[in-house]
Design a protein around this motif. Structure first.
Motif, PDB file in Angstrom:
ATOM      1  N   PHE A 114      -3.894   5.398 -11.043  1.00 49.99           N
ATOM      2  CA  PHE A 114      -4.274   5.691  -9.896  1.00 49.99           C
ATOM      3  C   PHE A 114      -5.387   4.657  -8.327  1.00 49.99           C
ATOM      4  O   PHE A 114      -5.141   4.108  -8.226  1.00 49.99           O
ATOM      5  N   SER A 115      -5.843   4.642  -9.638  1.00 49.96           N
ATOM      6  CA  SER A 115      -7.857   3.267  -9.180  1.00 49.96           C
ATOM      7  C   SER A 115      -7.850   2.201  -9.762  1.00 49.96           C
ATOM      8  O   SER A 115      -8.175   1.914  -8.458  1.00 49.96           O
ATOM      9  N   GLN A 116      -6.821   1.958 -10.322  1.00 48.04           N
ATOM     10  CA  GLN A 116      -6.100   0.745 -10.777  1.00 48.04           C
ATOM     11  C   GLN A 116      -5.454   0.181  -9.631  1.00 48.04           C
ATOM     12  O   GLN A 116      -5.889  -0.931  -8.624  1.00 48.04           O
ATOM     13  N   ARG A 117      -4.454   0.598  -8.979  1.00 49.88           N
ATOM     14  CA  ARG A 117      -4.138   0.558  -7.291  1.00 49.88           C
ATOM     15  C   ARG A 117      -4.537   0.490  -6.269  1.00 49.88           C
ATOM     16  O   ARG A 117      -4.422  -0.736  -5.888  1.00 49.88           O
ATOM     17  N   VAL A 118      -5.728   1.654  -5.945  1.00 44.85           N
ATOM     18  CA  VAL A 118      -6.093   1.009  -5.101  1.00 44.85           C
ATOM     19  C   VAL A 118      -7.295   0.213  -5.193  1.00 44.85           C
ATOM     20  O   VAL A 118      -7.558  -1.021  -4.540  1.00 44.85           O
ATOM     21  N   GLN A 119      -8.256  -0.126  -6.446  1.00 44.62           N
ATOM     22  CA  GLN A 119      -8.515  -1.715  -6.399  1.00 44.62           C
ATOM     23  C   GLN A 119      -7.865  -2.589  -6.455  1.00 44.62           C
ATOM     24  O   GLN A 119      -8.570  -4.201  -5.743  1.00 44.62           O
ATOM     25  N   GLN A 120      -6.785  -2.659  -6.885  1.00 40.97           N
ATOM     26  CA  GLN A 120      -5.503  -4.649  -7.093  1.00 40.97           C
ATOM     27  C   GLN A 120      -6.210  -4.473  -5.113  1.00 40.97           C
ATOM     28  O   GLN A 120      -5.985  -5.241  -4.611  1.00 40.97           O
ATOM     29  N   VAL A 121      -5.452  -2.969  -4.551  1.00 42.33           N
ATOM     30  CA  VAL A 121      -5.239  -3.694  -3.142  1.00 42.33           C
ATOM     31  C   VAL A 121      -6.635  -3.853  -2.450  1.00 42.33           C
ATOM     32  O   VAL A 121      -6.023  -4.560  -1.476  1.00 42.33           O
ATOM     33  N   LEU A 132     -17.941  -2.628  -7.513  1.00 40.26           N
ATOM     34  CA  LEU A 132     -16.482  -2.170  -7.842  1.00 40.26           C
ATOM     35  C   LEU A 132     -15.433  -2.694  -7.993  1.00 40.26           C
ATOM     36  O   LEU A 132     -15.219  -2.583  -8.988  1.00 40.26           O
ATOM     37  N   LEU A 133     -15.352  -3.916  -7.639  1.00 37.12           N
ATOM     38  CA  LEU A 133     -14.266  -4.315  -7.417  1.00 37.12           C
ATOM     39  C   LEU A 133     -14.041  -5.933  -8.477  1.00 37.12           C
ATOM     40  O   LEU A 133     -12.722  -6.391  -8.402  1.00 37.12           O
ATOM     41  N   SER A 134     -14.742  -6.055  -8.689  1.00 34.67           N
ATOM     42  CA  SER A 134     -15.491  -7.011  -9.609  1.00 34.67           C
ATOM     43  C   SER A 134     -15.093  -6.156 -11.490  1.00 34.67           C
ATOM     44  O   SER A 134     -14.915  -7.260 -11.565  1.00 34.67           O
ATOM     45  N   GLN A 135     -15.330  -4.291 -11.723  1.00 39.15           N
ATOM     46  CA  GLN A 135     -15.427  -4.470 -12.588  1.00 39.15           C
ATOM     47  C   GLN A 135     -13.513  -4.848 -12.948  1.00 39.15           C
ATOM     48  O   GLN A 135     -13.004  -4.149 -12.264  1.00 39.15           O
ATOM     49  N   PRO A 136     -12.906  -4.502 -14.308  1.00 35.49           N
ATOM     50  CA  PRO A 136     -12.073  -4.531 -14.977  1.00 35.49           C
ATOM     51  C   PRO A 136     -11.405  -3.257 -13.959  1.00 35.49           C
ATOM     52  O   PRO A 136     -10.071  -3.011 -14.202  1.00 35.49           O
ATOM     53  N   ASP A 137     -12.307  -2.038 -14.670  1.00 36.64           N
ATOM     54  CA  ASP A 137     -11.859  -1.087 -13.715  1.00 36.64           C
ATOM     55  C   ASP A 137     -12.567   0.478 -13.340  1.00 36.64           C
ATOM     56  O   ASP A 137     -14.031   0.261 -13.215  1.00 36.64           O
ATOM     57  N   PHE A 138     -13.040   0.985 -12.757  1.00 38.72           N
ATOM     58  CA  PHE A 138     -13.675   2.134 -12.028  1.00 38.72           C
ATOM     59  C   PHE A 138     -13.338   3.734 -11.950  1.00 38.72           C
ATOM     60  O   PHE A 138     -12.211   4.117 -11.714  1.00 38.72           O
ATOM     61  N   ASN A 139     -14.017   4.477 -11.626  1.00 38.26           N
ATOM     62  CA  ASN A 139     -14.330   6.356 -12.165  1.00 38.26           C
ATOM     63  C   ASN A 139     -13.638   6.559 -11.071  1.00 38.26           C
ATOM     64  O   ASN A 139     -14.614   7.135  -9.718  1.00 38.26           O
ATOM     65  N   LEU A 140     -12.137   6.837 -10.942  1.00 41.87           N
ATOM     66  CA  LEU A 140     -11.901   7.850  -9.867  1.00 41.87           C
ATOM     67  C   LEU A 140     -11.048   9.217 -10.541  1.00 41.87           C
ATOM     68  O   LEU A 140     -10.218   9.627 -10.438  1.00 41.87           O
ATOM     69  N   ILE A 177       0.958  -1.421   0.237  1.00 42.84           N
ATOM     70  CA  ILE A 177       0.331   0.292  -0.233  1.00 42.84           C
ATOM     71  C   ILE A 177       0.912   1.677  -0.116  1.00 42.84           C
ATOM     72  O   ILE A 177       0.815   2.517  -0.962  1.00 42.84           O
ATOM     73  N   ILE A 178       2.287   1.350   0.357  1.00 42.08           N
ATOM     74  CA  ILE A 178       2.391   2.221   0.705  1.00 42.08           C
ATOM     75  C   ILE A 178       3.561   2.559  -0.548  1.00 42.08           C
ATOM     76  O   ILE A 178       3.592   3.387  -1.128  1.00 42.08           O
ATOM     77  N   ALA A 179       3.935   1.518  -0.933  1.00 44.71           N
ATOM     78  CA  ALA A 179       4.682   1.759  -2.457  1.00 44.71           C
ATOM     79  C   ALA A 179       3.958   2.215  -3.374  1.00 44.71           C
ATOM     80  O   ALA A 179       4.539   2.969  -4.215  1.00 44.71           O
ATOM     81  N   SER A 180       2.477   1.351  -3.220  1.00 41.75           N
ATOM     82  CA  SER A 180       1.791   1.709  -4.729  1.00 41.75           C
ATOM     83  C   SER A 180       0.786   3.047  -4.989  1.00 41.75           C
ATOM     84  O   SER A 180       0.294   3.741  -5.426  1.00 41.75           O
ATOM     85  N   ILE A 181       0.253   3.578  -3.224  1.00 40.40           N
ATOM     86  CA  ILE A 181      -0.443   4.979  -2.748  1.00 40.40           C
ATOM     87  C   ILE A 181       0.320   6.235  -2.376  1.00 40.40           C
ATOM     88  O   ILE A 181       0.043   6.919  -3.162  1.00 40.40           O
ATOM     89  N   TYR A 182       0.884   6.075  -1.851  1.00 41.25           N
ATOM     90  CA  TYR A 182       1.803   6.829  -0.988  1.00 41.25           C
ATOM     91  C   TYR A 182       2.933   6.864  -2.424  1.00 41.25           C
ATOM     92  O   TYR A 182       3.430   8.686  -1.617  1.00 41.25           O
ATOM     93  N   ALA A 183       3.939   6.449  -2.660  1.00 39.06           N
ATOM     94  CA  ALA A 183       4.690   6.712  -3.207  1.00 39.06           C
ATOM     95  C   ALA A 183       5.278   7.878  -3.885  1.00 39.06           C
ATOM     96  O   ALA A 183       3.989   8.002  -5.037  1.00 39.06           O
ATOM     97  N   ARG A 184       6.142   8.939  -3.334  1.00 36.84           N
ATOM     98  CA  ARG A 184       5.818   9.894  -4.627  1.00 36.84           C
ATOM     99  C   ARG A 184       6.316   9.426  -6.137  1.00 36.84           C
ATOM    100  O   ARG A 184       6.622  10.077  -7.066  1.00 36.84           O
ATOM    101  N   ARG A 185       7.158   8.418  -6.540  1.00 37.96           N
ATOM    102  CA  ARG A 185       7.914   8.096  -7.705  1.00 37.96           C
ATOM    103  C   ARG A 185       6.687   7.628  -8.733  1.00 37.96           C
ATOM    104  O   ARG A 185       5.931   7.125  -8.505  1.00 37.96           O
ATOM    105  N   ARG A 186       6.733   7.577  -9.562  1.00 31.56           N
ATOM    106  CA  ARG A 186       5.768   7.525 -11.130  1.00 31.56           C
ATOM    107  C   ARG A 186       5.292   6.633 -10.258  1.00 31.56           C
ATOM    108  O   ARG A 186       6.080   5.514 -10.531  1.00 31.56           O
ATOM    109  N   GLN A 187       3.874   5.868 -10.825  1.00 33.56           N
ATOM    110  CA  GLN A 187       3.475   4.483 -11.046  1.00 33.56           C
ATOM    111  C   GLN A 187       3.470   3.982 -12.197  1.00 33.56           C
ATOM    112  O   GLN A 187       2.525   4.041 -13.074  1.00 33.56           O
ATOM    113  N   GLN A 188       3.335   2.641 -11.916  1.00 28.00           N
ATOM    114  CA  GLN A 188       2.592   2.488 -13.017  1.00 28.00           C
ATOM    115  C   GLN A 188       1.036   2.402 -13.071  1.00 28.00           C
ATOM    116  O   GLN A 188       0.621   1.870 -12.281  1.00 28.00           O
TER     117      GLN A 188
END
Length: 370
Positions: A101-108, A334-342, A87-98
């Motif tokens: 943001f919504s996809q990372r939250v959904q996976q977590v 929401l979690l069952s969707q391929p992606d959700f709207n954030l 969670i810290i690495a994917s949501i809070y880290a300041r480096r550019r992420q893969q």
């Protein structure tokens, strides 16, 4: 020291010694991940570099196995600690992420939901008994899980609050901020988990099992108080109760401070600052013609304990547990969707706008005074 690597059996053949070494490592791992998630620091060693067997009671002699705790409890803690580091690495880290943001939250959240589903029954909070009867280790495990869910969803709740606040400060021609339903569902999940943590902690205090000088319990209490404070500003159906619970949590922290808890002393300073901001925000909201009640259904829809119990997740009285919050039908969809709207967060996330949620503008003079 090489504790993150297995020792060849020919170098250490004693089964009990090997298991003890493994558990020393995993205990250090859990603390490293949990401290990183509480303090916002990077983890000390990456998961890909770790080659240590998970705790196990296999092969332990009957006379010696009692020296080791329940391996399933430790494995549940290890999995949760790993998720906290992610969670810290994917949501809070300041480096550019893969990815967005919504996809990372959904996976977590999917990973956290799977953690609940895989948890052995004996490690669940008993749904038929008050939580005071649960062993302290199990309560602590669920407090840690609640905090992981809060960490994953807190940025959305903060952005929802910011959107509300902007509508109160500068009311547009249409006073209804455009917030997607997915964001509101995630914000509500954050609030429900904070409510559950607050209840667990107050019950622990009442029955005398709250560790007065525990940093983790104190931090959980402060984190829950922060979320309750935000909820009290949103004018949903629980706002009044959450405002009352925020004040009770603040008094709780004050008592811990008076008892010599140094973490509580620092947190009480933040609580005092929060009260000032809350008063200012409430004033702007009351002056605005905008009233969010009835506008944001995800924050006003009654809970559905029946559907949650059908999912096999715990329901304690009228309190929504973290597992229940993740089992809400709207969130499950929401979690069952391929992606959700954030989308209202995806664009500014790469422009460092999210960082202003945690590093607000401060007065240039005197802000460190006192």
């Amino acid at each position: 020291m090489g504790m993150h690597l297995n020792v060849p059996e020919f170098q250490l053949s004693d089964r009990e010694a090997r298991e003890h070494r493994n558990r020393v490592w995993w205990t250090a791992y859990i603390f490293d991940r949990m401290w990183a998630s509480r303090l916002g620091q990077p983890v000390s060693i990456q998961d890909d570099d770790i080659e240590v067997d998970l705790p196990s009671s296999d092969g332990l002699a009957g006379t010696d196995s009692g020296d080791f705790g329940d391996p399933e409890y430790l494995i549940a803690n290890i999995r949760l600690a790993k998720l906290a580091g992610h969670i810290i690495a994917s949501i809070y880290a300041r480096r550019r992420q893969q990815g967005a943001f919504s996809q990372r939250v959904q996976q977590v959240l999917r990973d956290l939901r799977n953690w609940v589903k895989d948890l052995p029954n004996r490690l669940q909070l008993d749904t038929d008994e008050p939580s005071q009867t649960a062993p302290n280790l199990i309560v602590s495990l669920h407090l840690s899980f609640n905090q992981c869910v809060v960490l994953a969803t807190r940025p959305i709740l903060l952005q929802v609050l910011r959107t509300y606040r902007e509508s109160w400060t500068n009311p547009p021609s249409d006073p209804k901020p455009q917030i997607p339903g997915s964001a509101l569902a995630l914000a509500e999940t954050c609030i429900r988990c904070a409510q559950h943590s607050y209840r667990l902690l107050t019950e622990a205090w009442i029955d005398g099992s709250f560790a007065t000088f525990s940093y983790f319990n104190t931090q959980y209490l402060f984190s829950a108080a922060t979320i309750l404070a935000i909820s009290s500003l949103l004018n949903d159906r629980d706002s009044q109760n959450d405002g009352d619970d925020f004040e009770a949590a603040a008094q709780f922290l004050t008592q811990l401070e008076q008892n010599g808890n140094f973490a509580a002393k620092e947190f009480c300073r933040h609580i005092d600052a929060m009260r000032v901001s809350m008063k200012a925000i409430s004033g702007r909201r009351d002056e605005s013609s905008s009233d969010p009640r009835g506008v944001y259904p995800a924050l006003t829809t009654p809970r559905m304990p029946g559907a949650i119990q059908e999912a096999g997740l715990p329901y304690i009285g009228s309190m929504v547990t973290a597992g229940m919050a993740l089992a809400e039908p709207s969130l499950q969809e929401l979690l069952s969707q391929p992606d959700f709207n954030l989308q209202f967060m995806d664009t500014p996330i790469y422009d460092d706008a999210l960082q202003s949620l945690y590093w607000p503008e401060l007065p240039t003079e005197g802000w460190m005074a006192g």
